[in-house]
Enzyme design. Structure first.
Site, short mmCIF file in Angstrom:
data_model
loop_
_atom_site.label_atom_id
_atom_site.label_comp_id
_atom_site.label_asym_id
_atom_site.label_seq_id
_atom_site.Cartn_x
_atom_site.Cartn_y
_atom_site.Cartn_z
N VAL A 1 0.82 -1.36 0.21
CA VAL A 1 0.03 0.31 0.34
C VAL A 1 0.70 1.21 0.25
O VAL A 1 2.37 1.59 0.61
CB VAL A 1 -0.74 -0.02 0.87
N LYS B 1 7.55 -8.77 -4.20
CA LYS B 1 8.05 -7.28 -3.32
C LYS B 1 9.33 -6.31 -3.12
O LYS B 1 9.14 -5.38 -3.58
CB LYS B 1 7.62 -7.38 -1.71
N GLY C 1 13.26 8.77 -1.64
CA GLY C 1 13.02 8.67 0.38
C GLY C 1 11.75 7.97 0.78
O GLY C 1 11.70 6.57 -0.32
N CYS D 1 10.49 2.75 2.18
CA CYS D 1 10.65 0.99 1.42
C CYS D 1 11.52 1.18 0.11
O CYS D 1 12.80 0.13 0.02
CB CYS D 1 9.60 1.25 1.16
N1 SAJ Z 1 9.66 9.56 -6.66
C1 SAJ Z 1 10.46 9.85 -7.70
N2 SAJ Z 1 9.81 10.28 -8.94
C2 SAJ Z 1 8.81 9.20 -9.20
C3 SAJ Z 1 8.16 8.83 -8.33
C4 SAJ Z 1 8.79 8.46 -7.01
O1 SAJ Z 1 10.92 10.59 -7.28
O2 SAJ Z 1 8.33 9.50 -10.25
C5 SAJ Z 1 10.00 9.97 -4.83
C6 SAJ Z 1 9.65 9.96 -4.34
O3 SAJ Z 1 9.03 11.38 -4.48
C7 SAJ Z 1 9.36 9.67 -2.62
C8 SAJ Z 1 9.94 8.63 -3.17
O4 SAJ Z 1 10.42 8.23 -4.53
O5 SAJ Z 1 11.08 10.40 -2.78
C9 SAJ Z 1 8.78 6.67 -2.94
O6 SAJ Z 1 8.13 7.70 -2.78
P1 SAJ Z 1 6.65 6.72 -3.58
O7 SAJ Z 1 4.94 7.67 -3.94
O8 SAJ Z 1 7.06 6.25 -4.92
O9 SAJ Z 1 6.66 5.33 -2.99
P2 SAJ Z 1 6.62 4.75 -1.29
O10 SAJ Z 1 7.99 4.76 -0.53
O11 SAJ Z 1 5.54 5.59 -0.20
O12 SAJ Z 1 5.30 3.73 -1.43
C10 SAJ Z 1 6.05 2.41 -2.49
C11 SAJ Z 1 4.95 1.74 -3.14
N3 SAJ Z 1 6.08 1.20 -4.14
C12 SAJ Z 1 6.27 1.16 -4.83
O13 SAJ Z 1 4.83 1.86 -5.93
C13 SAJ Z 1 6.23 -0.01 -6.58
C14 SAJ Z 1 4.26 1.35 -2.16
O14 SAJ Z 1 2.93 0.51 -3.07
C15 SAJ Z 1 5.06 0.32 -1.39
O15 SAJ Z 1 3.69 -0.54 -0.51
C16 SAJ Z 1 5.66 0.93 -0.33
O16 SAJ Z 1 7.06 1.42 -1.16
C17 SAJ Z 1 6.34 -0.10 0.82
O17 SAJ Z 1 5.91 0.15 1.64
O18 SAJ Z 1 6.88 -0.91 0.60
#
Ligand code: SAJ
Length: 426
Positions: A165, A216, A267, A270
């Site tokens: 999630v 995962k 950041g 995960c």
């Molecule tokens: N980010 C970017 N560019 C992008 C997408 C994200 O720089 O195009 C950065 C965000 O700003 C942030 C980081 O990546 O710093 C992670 O953000 P996110 O919103 O992509 O993901 P998380 O870490 O909040 O949640 C992720 C999710 N995994 C995937 O999308 C594959 C979520 O579904 C997982 O459940 C979660 O990790 C987890 O618990 O592992």
């Protein structure tokens, strides 16, 4: 199998929303956590974490008597383990996963286990962890049989079903996402899939435990590698004088190209962590994964160097003294529209900038009332957007709606670094 009483072990960002969603289906849920304050808070119908709409759901579940928290596990039909898997503290550069929370949780539920129970590990885990969990449980309960040794006839059924999630949208995704369910045996998988289908609307797809664990890790590594590509393109484009945001929009018009968005780094707890679980188990074969980590981890320093260049530029262009310069950092959280500053590249950049430009750094963060001590100690000041927009150098770090919805007017002497490509300038 009846799933009447569910024990959720670990009441954090995953466990508490899961417990609340199951309780909202009028199932008896016993939440277990080692943190007495969290347990007391939940039993008062309140929450100790931030997640949209979770407070109302927990309040209702506790009030109606479906959810109760305790520090000591009690008998249940299903045990769902959702505890953290951080890095080992003494790991140095190795980033080895620390399984001690899963081990402690397994040992704590062992005395409460009864013949016929289903135990599901949801924590993000390196391949083989679910099998280790079986060993810990079997060691603690020699009177019961387990699927590794007794196959389909075992007293206890075990499966891995990783949480997937998105923080900020957990309650919706808990119900709507597909689930990957990996049992130690086929019957374990089928029972676990049956359990999830009591509250999940997405599909519950069955595999084995090791594949579910790897699935995962692969999802988050895929994302990390793809963000690294976007971040690398942003650096290359900066050198070549190409607008990376326009470039990505154009390239993504190709039917088989879908580039992610560059930013100040990656950041959260995960995406920047899970790739290391693969690298730690297959260090020689995970070159791309490790390089992606290095690219993403290097992006905050690149941003800081760009800010230094922009400050020099302002000094040259305006003849101002260094003491007169103001730098504004817009956003601190690890992604937009949330208040979580932990493991945030924006925070890393803001700290470095505040150190370089002590008492001259302004910070906008709509989701906090006061700055963390580390920033305050460097003389950084929390200000409103209009004050920050008067700074000589403006750095957009987080595309919070409250920031990027405002059109900003840039004066000729001002310099802007938009790490998210989201500022509306006129
Ligand atoms: N980010 C970017 N560019 C992008 C997408 C994200 O720089 O195009 C950065 C965000 O700003 C942030 C980081 O990546 O710093 C992670 O953000 P996110 O919103 O992509 O993901 P998380 O870490 O909040 O949640 C992720 C999710 N995994 C995937 O999308 C594959 C979520 O579904 C997982 O459940 C979660 O990790 C987890 O618990 O592992």
């Amino acid at each position: 199998m009846e799933f009447n009483t569910i024990s959720v072990v670990g009441l954090g960002y995953i466990g508490l929303p899961t417990a609340a969603v199951i309780a909202s289906r009028k199932k008896k849920v016993i939440g277990v956590d080692v943190n007495q304050v969290a347990v007391d808070t939940i039993n008062e119908g309140r929450i100790h974490i931030v997640e949209p709409e979770l407070d109302m759901l927990v309040h209702a579940a506790v009030k109606e008597g479906y959810l109760r928290a305790t520090t000591v596990p009690e008998p249940a039909d299903v045990f769902l383990i959702a505890v953290p898997t951080p890095f080992k503290a003494d790991g140095g550069d190795h980033h080895d996963p620390d399984l001690s929370y899963i081990e402690a949780a397994s040992k704590s539920i062992a005395p409460a286990l009864q013949k016929g129970n289903l135990v599901i590990l949801e924590s993000t885990s390196p391949v083989g962890t679910t099998e280790k969990m079986v060993e810990w449980l079997a060691e603690a309960r020699p009177d019961l049989t387990f699927p590794i040794t007794d196959g389909e006839c075992s007293d206890i059924r075990i499966a891995h079903c990783p949480e997937r999630v998105l923080p900020g949208n957990i309650l919706q995704e808990l119900v709507s996402n597909d689930r990957v369910v990996g049992g130690i045996t086929k019957l374990c998988s089928a029972l676990a899939a049956g359990f999830y289908s009591t509250f999940v609307k997405g599909e519950c797809i069955v595999t084995n435990a090791r594949t579910a664990e790897m699935c995962k890790l692969t999802e988050n590594s895929f994302r990390d590698v793809n963000i690294a590509f976007a971040n690398e393109m942003s650096i290359i484009c900066d050198e070549l004088g190409v607008d990376v945001w326009e470039l990505i929009k154009l390239a993504n018009r190709h039917p088989r190209v879908n580039i992610l968005q560059p930013g100040p780094g990656v950041g959260g707890h995960c995406i920047a962590v899970d790739p290391w679980f693969i690298a730690s188990q297959a260090p020689n074969s995970s070159q791309l994964i490790k390089t992606a980590r290095a690219v993403n981890d290097g992006k905050p320093s690149w941003v800081v160097n760009k800010v230094k260049d922009l400050v020099s530029d302002v000094l040259l262009a305006t003849g101002k003294g260094e003491h007169e310069i103001r730098v504004a950092c817009l956003g601190l959280s690890f992604k937009p529209n949330i208040d979580d500053l932990r493991e945030s590249p924006a925070m890393e950049v803001a700290l470095e900038i505040s150190g370089l430009f002590q008492d001259k750094t302004l910070v906008v963060e709509p989701y906090v009332d006061s700055l963390p001590e580390s920033l305050k100690n460097l003389g950084a000041r929390l200000v409103g957007l209009s004050e920050a927009l008067k700074a000589d150098v403006i750095v957009l770090l987080v595309d919070h709606k409250a920031i990027v919805d405002t059109s900003i007017e840039i004066q000729p002497h001002q310099r802007v670094l938009d790490t998210r490509g989201a500022l509306k300038k006129f």
